[in-house]
Design an enzyme around this catalytic site. Structure first.
Site: not given
Ligand code: AP5
Length: 218
Positions: A13, A88, A127, A163, A174
């Site tokens: 994402k 979410r 990552r 992270r 997660r």
């Molecule tokens: P990346 O693009 O970083 O993946 P992502 O989908 O953004 O993953 P996240 O881990 O950031 O998602 P998340 O939803 O768990 O975390 P968030 O920060 O929202 O890619 C990942 C890796 O893969 C990178 O190294 C990239 O280079 C590689 N990659 C990407 N595409 C690829 C491909 N096609 N091929 C090969 N490699 C690839 O949330 C974190 C925490 O915050 C949550 O657990 C929760 O506690 C809280 N939180 C956040 N939002 C909310 C909400 N709305 N409500 C409540 N709590 C929330």
């Protein structure tokens, strides 16, 4: 045009949002990034947030919806937002519907990044992200470019950071949270006919091409 980029942890994402930000100048609204910025403040709230995030659980809807409303009400980004990591759960999806109505906006598409869970742990454990522009790289799949070529051309003093929630046990929590609370909201959007499925098992560039094709048809 507002878009939701949707998918499990590690689906890509953030990676694909940074493409949309650079290529078509959309504004990325990542709730994860906003929460991580708050963690740095060292406040009492930051301590509570860290505990929740490191446990792989969701932060309370009140906190999240307040963060979102602050941005969605900003005329400078009106109808030009990529929602990354929001909504979410069903409560957040309903709150978003209310805010979109209030500020006279709509969602044009949900880009649903479909990926086998077996690959996610490797993506997440590899990552590393730029401390300045937040662009994610990957030790296995997408090694970091030189700092002087990083996204904003002002990342020379960057650090590459990992992270604290990117470890195997948090990742499995997660994913469980995603399955139980986040995945079901796809039905909410499928009934509106705006979900666009993307094969996110392909290379980063191929995923980007699929998204470009979807956006050019909107
Ligand atoms: P990346 O693009 O970083 O993946 P992502 O989908 O953004 O993953 P996240 O881990 O950031 O998602 P998340 O939803 O768990 O975390 P968030 O920060 O929202 O890619 C990942 C890796 O893969 C990178 O190294 C990239 O280079 C590689 N990659 C990407 N595409 C690829 C491909 N096609 N091929 C090969 N490699 C690839 O949330 C974190 C925490 O915050 C949550 O657990 C929760 O506690 C809280 N939180 C956040 N939002 C909310 C909400 N709305 N409500 C409540 N709590 C929330």
């Amino acid at each position: 045009m507002n878009i939701i980029i949707f998918g499990p942890p590690g689906a890509g994402k953030g990676t694909q949002s940074s493409f949309l930000v650079n290529k078509i100048k959309m504004f990325q609204l990542s709730t994860g990034d906003l929460l991580r910025a708050e963690l740095k403040s060292g406040s009492e709230l930051a301590k509570q947030l860290k505990e929740i995030m490191d446990a792989g659980k969701l932060v309370s809807d009140d906190i999240i919806n307040e963060l979102i409303e602050k941005k969605i009400s900003d005329p400078q980004v009106k109808n030009n937002i990529i929602f990354d990591g929001f909504p979410r759960n069903l409560e957040q999806a309903n709150a978003l519907d209310g805010m979109l109505k209030k500020y006279d906006q709509k969602i044009s598409a949900i880009i649903n990044l479909k990926v086998d869970y077996s690959i996610l742990v490797k993506r997440i454990s590899g990552r590393i992200s730029c401390s300045i522009c937040k662009k994610p790289f990957n030790e296995f799949f997408d090694p970091p470019i030189e700092a002087k070529n990083c996204e904003n051309n002002n990342c020379e003093s960057r650090e590459l950071i990992k992270r604290s929630d990117d470890n195997e046990s948090t990742v499995s929590n997660r994913l469980k949270t995603y399955d139980e609370q986040t995945l079901p909201i796809l039905d909410h959007y499928r009934s509106k006919g705006i979900v666009k499925d993307v094969d996110a098992m392909q290379s980063i560039n191929d995923v980007t091409s699929q998204i470009e094709a979807i956006i050019s048809d909107l």
